[in-house]
Enzyme design. Structure first.
Site, PDB file in Angstrom:
ATOM      1  N   VAL A 207     -94.973  22.980 -39.255  1.00  0.00           N
ATOM      2  CA  VAL A 207     -95.040  21.583 -39.719  1.00  0.00           C
ATOM      3  C   VAL A 207     -96.094  20.794 -38.935  1.00  0.00           C
ATOM      4  O   VAL A 207     -96.892  20.044 -39.517  1.00  0.00           O
ATOM      5  CB  VAL A 207     -93.652  20.897 -39.610  1.00  0.00           C
ATOM      6  CG1 VAL A 207     -93.727  19.443 -40.059  1.00  0.00           C
ATOM      7  CG2 VAL A 207     -92.619  21.656 -40.433  1.00  0.00           C
TER       8      VAL A 207
ATOM      9  N   LYS B  35     -84.050  17.972 -39.020  1.00  0.00           N
ATOM     10  CA  LYS B  35     -82.793  17.508 -39.662  1.00  0.00           C
ATOM     11  C   LYS B  35     -81.559  17.801 -38.841  1.00  0.00           C
ATOM     12  O   LYS B  35     -80.575  17.072 -38.902  1.00  0.00           O
ATOM     13  CB  LYS B  35     -82.638  18.067 -41.076  1.00  0.00           C
ATOM     14  CG  LYS B  35     -82.800  19.550 -41.213  1.00  0.00           C
ATOM     15  CD  LYS B  35     -84.197  19.873 -41.605  1.00  0.00           C
ATOM     16  CE  LYS B  35     -84.534  21.305 -41.321  1.00  0.00           C
ATOM     17  NZ  LYS B  35     -85.594  21.811 -42.169  1.00  0.00           N
TER      18      LYS B  35
ATOM     19  N   GLY C 197     -88.388  18.870 -47.864  1.00  0.00           N
ATOM     20  CA  GLY C 197     -89.823  19.087 -47.596  1.00  0.00           C
ATOM     21  C   GLY C 197     -90.704  17.983 -48.140  1.00  0.00           C
ATOM     22  O   GLY C 197     -90.632  16.826 -47.737  1.00  0.00           O
TER      23      GLY C 197
ATOM     24  N   GLY D  68     -93.172  30.912 -43.331  1.00  0.00           N
ATOM     25  CA  GLY D  68     -92.933  29.666 -42.579  1.00  0.00           C
ATOM     26  C   GLY D  68     -91.863  28.790 -43.208  1.00  0.00           C
ATOM     27  O   GLY D  68     -91.740  27.622 -42.845  1.00  0.00           O
TER      28      GLY D  68
ATOM     29  N   GLU E 114     -85.936  28.585 -40.800  1.00  0.00           N
ATOM     30  CA  GLU E 114     -85.760  27.960 -39.493  1.00  0.00           C
ATOM     31  C   GLU E 114     -85.980  29.014 -38.410  1.00  0.00           C
ATOM     32  O   GLU E 114     -85.918  30.225 -38.681  1.00  0.00           O
ATOM     33  CB  GLU E 114     -84.332  27.402 -39.379  1.00  0.00           C
ATOM     34  CG  GLU E 114     -84.033  26.286 -40.353  1.00  0.00           C
ATOM     35  CD  GLU E 114     -84.969  25.094 -40.192  1.00  0.00           C
ATOM     36  OE1 GLU E 114     -85.048  24.512 -39.100  1.00  0.00           O
ATOM     37  OE2 GLU E 114     -85.650  24.737 -41.179  1.00  0.00           O
TER      38      GLU E 114
ATOM     39  N   ASP F 268     -78.463  24.325 -42.558  1.00  0.00           N
ATOM     40  CA  ASP F 268     -79.609  23.457 -42.832  1.00  0.00           C
ATOM     41  C   ASP F 268     -79.321  22.528 -44.022  1.00  0.00           C
ATOM     42  O   ASP F 268     -79.559  21.315 -43.962  1.00  0.00           O
ATOM     43  CB  ASP F 268     -80.839  24.337 -43.108  1.00  0.00           C
ATOM     44  CG  ASP F 268     -82.065  23.529 -43.441  1.00  0.00           C
ATOM     45  OD1 ASP F 268     -82.683  22.984 -42.519  1.00  0.00           O
ATOM     46  OD2 ASP F 268     -82.403  23.424 -44.644  1.00  0.00           O
TER      47      ASP F 268
ATOM     48  N   LYS G  99     -78.931  18.284 -44.313  1.00  0.00           N
ATOM     49  CA  LYS G  99     -79.655  17.464 -45.295  1.00  0.00           C
ATOM     50  C   LYS G  99     -78.676  16.682 -46.176  1.00  0.00           C
ATOM     51  O   LYS G  99     -78.896  15.505 -46.473  1.00  0.00           O
ATOM     52  CB  LYS G  99     -80.542  18.360 -46.161  1.00  0.00           C
ATOM     53  CG  LYS G  99     -81.684  18.990 -45.377  1.00  0.00           C
ATOM     54  CD  LYS G  99     -82.353  20.101 -46.152  1.00  0.00           C
ATOM     55  CE  LYS G  99     -83.525  20.705 -45.405  1.00  0.00           C
ATOM     56  NZ  LYS G  99     -84.010  21.953 -45.972  1.00  0.00           N
TER      57      LYS G  99
ATOM     58  N   GLY H 165     -92.553  24.518 -45.963  1.00  0.00           N
ATOM     59  CA  GLY H 165     -93.936  24.958 -45.786  1.00  0.00           C
ATOM     60  C   GLY H 165     -94.765  23.909 -45.074  1.00  0.00           C
ATOM     61  O   GLY H 165     -94.368  22.738 -44.959  1.00  0.00           O
TER      62      GLY H 165
HETATM   63  P1  NDP Z   1     -92.199  26.160 -35.512  1.00  0.00           P
HETATM   64  O1  NDP Z   1     -91.378  27.065 -34.661  1.00  0.00           O
HETATM   65  O2  NDP Z   1     -93.236  26.747 -36.390  1.00  0.00           O
HETATM   66  O3  NDP Z   1     -92.926  25.080 -34.579  1.00  0.00           O
HETATM   67  C1  NDP Z   1     -92.333  24.461 -33.460  1.00  0.00           C
HETATM   68  C2  NDP Z   1     -93.454  24.233 -32.464  1.00  0.00           C
HETATM   69  O4  NDP Z   1     -93.010  23.371 -31.432  1.00  0.00           O
HETATM   70  C3  NDP Z   1     -93.902  25.526 -31.813  1.00  0.00           C
HETATM   71  O5  NDP Z   1     -95.294  25.567 -31.755  1.00  0.00           O
HETATM   72  C4  NDP Z   1     -93.259  25.426 -30.441  1.00  0.00           C
HETATM   73  O6  NDP Z   1     -93.954  26.127 -29.460  1.00  0.00           O
HETATM   74  C5  NDP Z   1     -93.357  23.961 -30.178  1.00  0.00           C
HETATM   75  N1  NDP Z   1     -92.395  23.540 -29.165  1.00  0.00           N
HETATM   76  C6  NDP Z   1     -91.047  23.603 -29.249  1.00  0.00           C
HETATM   77  N2  NDP Z   1     -90.499  23.107 -28.135  1.00  0.00           N
HETATM   78  C7  NDP Z   1     -91.533  22.741 -27.322  1.00  0.00           C
HETATM   79  C8  NDP Z   1     -91.611  22.168 -26.023  1.00  0.00           C
HETATM   80  N3  NDP Z   1     -90.520  21.866 -25.332  1.00  0.00           N
HETATM   81  N4  NDP Z   1     -92.834  21.897 -25.513  1.00  0.00           N
HETATM   82  C9  NDP Z   1     -93.948  22.187 -26.202  1.00  0.00           C
HETATM   83  N5  NDP Z   1     -93.955  22.759 -27.445  1.00  0.00           N
HETATM   84  C10 NDP Z   1     -92.744  23.018 -27.980  1.00  0.00           C
HETATM   85  O7  NDP Z   1     -91.191  25.285 -36.354  1.00  0.00           O
HETATM   86  P2  NDP Z   1     -91.458  24.518 -37.723  1.00  0.00           P
HETATM   87  O8  NDP Z   1     -92.744  23.804 -37.672  1.00  0.00           O
HETATM   88  O9  NDP Z   1     -91.174  25.416 -38.860  1.00  0.00           O
HETATM   89  O10 NDP Z   1     -90.242  23.480 -37.707  1.00  0.00           O
HETATM   90  C11 NDP Z   1     -90.255  22.371 -36.840  1.00  0.00           C
HETATM   91  C12 NDP Z   1     -89.193  21.384 -37.271  1.00  0.00           C
HETATM   92  O11 NDP Z   1     -89.440  20.976 -38.613  1.00  0.00           O
HETATM   93  C13 NDP Z   1     -87.778  21.947 -37.275  1.00  0.00           C
HETATM   94  O12 NDP Z   1     -86.887  20.933 -36.901  1.00  0.00           O
HETATM   95  C14 NDP Z   1     -87.542  22.316 -38.739  1.00  0.00           C
HETATM   96  O13 NDP Z   1     -86.178  22.258 -39.102  1.00  0.00           O
HETATM   97  C15 NDP Z   1     -88.294  21.214 -39.429  1.00  0.00           C
HETATM   98  N6  NDP Z   1     -88.771  21.516 -40.777  1.00  0.00           N
HETATM   99  C16 NDP Z   1     -89.437  22.681 -41.027  1.00  0.00           C
HETATM  100  C17 NDP Z   1     -89.932  22.936 -42.289  1.00  0.00           C
HETATM  101  C18 NDP Z   1     -90.670  24.185 -42.614  1.00  0.00           C
HETATM  102  O14 NDP Z   1     -90.991  24.395 -43.791  1.00  0.00           O
HETATM  103  N7  NDP Z   1     -90.984  25.044 -41.626  1.00  0.00           N
HETATM  104  C19 NDP Z   1     -89.743  21.961 -43.374  1.00  0.00           C
HETATM  105  C20 NDP Z   1     -89.036  20.762 -43.004  1.00  0.00           C
HETATM  106  C21 NDP Z   1     -88.572  20.572 -41.746  1.00  0.00           C
HETATM  107  P3  NDP Z   1     -93.416  27.576 -29.004  1.00  0.00           P
HETATM  108  O15 NDP Z   1     -93.738  28.487 -30.143  1.00  0.00           O
HETATM  109  O16 NDP Z   1     -94.195  27.818 -27.763  1.00  0.00           O
HETATM  110  O17 NDP Z   1     -91.937  27.455 -28.783  1.00  0.00           O
HETATM  111  N1  HSE Z   2     -85.827  26.015 -43.513  1.00  0.00           N
HETATM  112  C1  HSE Z   2     -85.911  24.893 -44.371  1.00  0.00           C
HETATM  113  C2  HSE Z   2     -85.823  25.356 -45.812  1.00  0.00           C
HETATM  114  C3  HSE Z   2     -87.216  24.175 -44.159  1.00  0.00           C
HETATM  115  O1  HSE Z   2     -85.959  26.560 -46.048  1.00  0.00           O
HETATM  116  O2  HSE Z   2     -85.575  24.543 -46.686  1.00  0.00           O
HETATM  117  C4  HSE Z   2     -87.324  22.890 -44.943  1.00  0.00           C
HETATM  118  O3  HSE Z   2     -86.400  21.945 -44.509  1.00  0.00           O
END
Ligand code: NDP
Ligand code: HSE
Length: 422
Positions: free
Chosen positions: A14, A105, A134, A187, A190, A201, A205, A302
């Site tokens: 994200v 969330k 999303g 991607g 979770e 999840d 929501k 995504g």
């Molecule tokens: P990712 O694991 O891809 O990204 C999380 C990022 O945050 C990683 O790069 C991680 O680094 C970094 N990070 C976590 N903790 C720390 C810290 N303490 N200090 C520095 N960097 C940190 O997750 P997503 O992007 O998929 O998801 C992120 C959030 O968005 C979640 O809450 C998810 O539920 C929500 N979300 C995700 C969606 C999706 O489609 N993926 C859609 C909607 C919501 P490292 O890898 O080093 O831990």
């Molecule tokens: N893991 C969540 C999903 C990401 O698949 O819907 C979006 O919130």
């Protein structure tokens, strides 16, 4: 032009999508909205992720104080995931007067009251469009477009990963484990995919959406939850014989008796509009007393779809003079949550192929006032699968009937029970 200083927490799926949109669409946003979104700091410990995206290393930090104490930063957007340290960082940001934008969330649904209090204290805003569905603007619709309505129900596909898995299983007979791995690679899933497949999840929501819709706090623990891990290809094939498609739905209703909120697999008729929502797409039905039903549809997960919701929130946070408040999460409403909801039920059994089995089953169903609409029994040697769908009945009646059915000597197992919604 008004400058809005932005900090990003995390550069994963994200965070990466958000960064790309902010960079690629910067000048268009300036022209159309009259604000300049400036990325001041990014908190991410993995420099490789930053390099891959072309992020100047000078904006990277691993120290939250570089963000909290920086007066140039107005908006902190979080995509770390998990509760800590994200919760502490967001509360500190709000108390320092910085509006927050989050996709998290789990954190938001479980800690909304504390975030609301911190936002009030810091006179800052809470923006959370990306927490639900999303790229589908469902929060904005509930907050800013449904004022004329008393909302009575929400029904939706609000998890992209499980919809992707169930679509691949239904349309291609794919293996559950293989498809889950692909959803992780894309991607959608979770960090711990149990959150997706066990329905957690979607329950976060549904808690957020219902709290907005009914203007009453609907905490996560008031949401009944079941995941998709017990769904087999056998159920999907039986469903097809009954003209039904399997989906993981979030359903909530406001009735005279209270609020009902539940997440579980559901069979819906293949003619139902939600049946054609495939892959990582999400769709949310909202019923209002004036508008009747509306359906919002789009990519539920995504990088860019979720980044779209995040950037929209950053623009709103940057433009707003007064931020929206959510007093319902701080009130102690005396709300009744209904657990004995009504549904139709699909029940699959494995039984001995003997005379009298159906009669004993019917006897138990009759005792609980449950009637059958359709039944299919497969050919087999001695032991055969038997499947039926009931008319509408109460959850308690089904649970009581099933515990008696399990005790029948010719019932080998009750293989699955799935609710049916028309
Ligand atoms: P990712 O694991 O891809 O990204 C999380 C990022 O945050 C990683 O790069 C991680 O680094 C970094 N990070 C976590 N903790 C720390 C810290 N303490 N200090 C520095 N960097 C940190 O997750 P997503 O992007 O998929 O998801 C992120 C959030 O968005 C979640 O809450 C998810 O539920 C929500 N979300 C995700 C969606 C999706 O489609 N993926 C859609 C909607 C919501 P490292 O890898 O080093 O831990
Ligand atoms: N893991 C969540 C999903 C990401 O698949 O819907 C979006 O919130």
């Amino acid at each position: 032009m008004k400058k809005v200083g932005v900090a990003l927490l995390g550069l994963g799926t994200v965070g990466g999508g958000t960064y790309r949109i902010l960079v690629n669409n910067k000048s268009r946003i300036e022209e159309e909205y009259g604000i300049s979104l400036e990325i001041i700091k990014i908190m991410e410990r993995d420099k490789k992720k930053a390099e891959k995206l072309g992020v100047p290393l000078s904006v990277l930090t691993t120290d939250i104080n570089d963000i909290i104490s920086n007066p140039e930063i107005n908006v902190v957007a979080e995509f770390f995931g998990g509760i800590e340290p994200a919760k502490t960082f967001l509360i500190q940001s709000l108390e320092a007067g910085k509006s927050i934008v989050t996709a998290n969330k789990e954190l938001f649904s479980k800690n909304w009251p504390e975030l609301e209090m911190a936002a009030k204290k810091g006179n800052a805003g809470l923006y959370f469009e990306a927490t639900c569905a999303g790229g589908v603007p469902v929060i904005r619709t509930l907050n800013d477009a449904m004022q004329a309505n008393t909302i009575t129900a929400i029904k939706g596909i609000i998890n992209g990963t499980t919809n992707y898995i169930l679509t691949k299983m239904s349309d291609e007979g794919a293996d559950y484990g293989d498809v889950l791995k692909t959803a992780q690679k894309l991607g959608y899933a979770e960090a711990n995919p149990e959150a997706d497949v066990e329905g957690y999840d979607a329950s976060y929501k549904l808690s957020i959406l219902s709290t907005l819709a009914y203007k009453t706090a609907v905490p996560v623990n008031a949401v009944y939850r079941e995941g998709i891990t017990k769904i087999t290809n056998a159920d999907i094939e039986f469903g097809k014989e009954f003209g039904l498609t399997i989906k993981l739905l979030g359903i909530s209703k406001k009735t005279d008796k209270g609020i009902e909120a539940r997440v579980h697999p559901v069979f819906i008729p293949k003619t139902h509009p939600l049946s054609s929502v495939k892959g990582s797409f999400n769709a949310v039905y909202i019923s209002g007393d004036a508008v009747d039903d509306i359906m919002l549809y789009g990519r539920g997960a995504g990088d860019l779809p979720t980044g779209s919701a995040i950037v929209s929130d950053i623009v709103y946070a940057g433009l707003s003079e007064r931020h929206k408040r959510f007093p319902q999460v701080l009130r102690k409403d005396n709300c009744n949550f209904i657990s004995d909801f009504e549904s139709e039920y699909y029940i699959r059994l494995l039984v001995n192929d003997k005379p009298g089995v159906l009669a004993s089953l019917s006897g138990i169903l009759g005792k609980y006032d449950i009637s059958i609409t359709t039944m299919v029994q497969k050919e087999g040697e001695n032991v055969v699968p038997l499947c039926f769908v009931t008319h509408k009945t109460c959850e308690k009646a089904i649970q009581n009937a099933v515990s008696e059915i399990k005790k029948l000597p010719d019932v080998i197992e009750v293989s699955n029970i799935i609710r049916v919604e028309r």
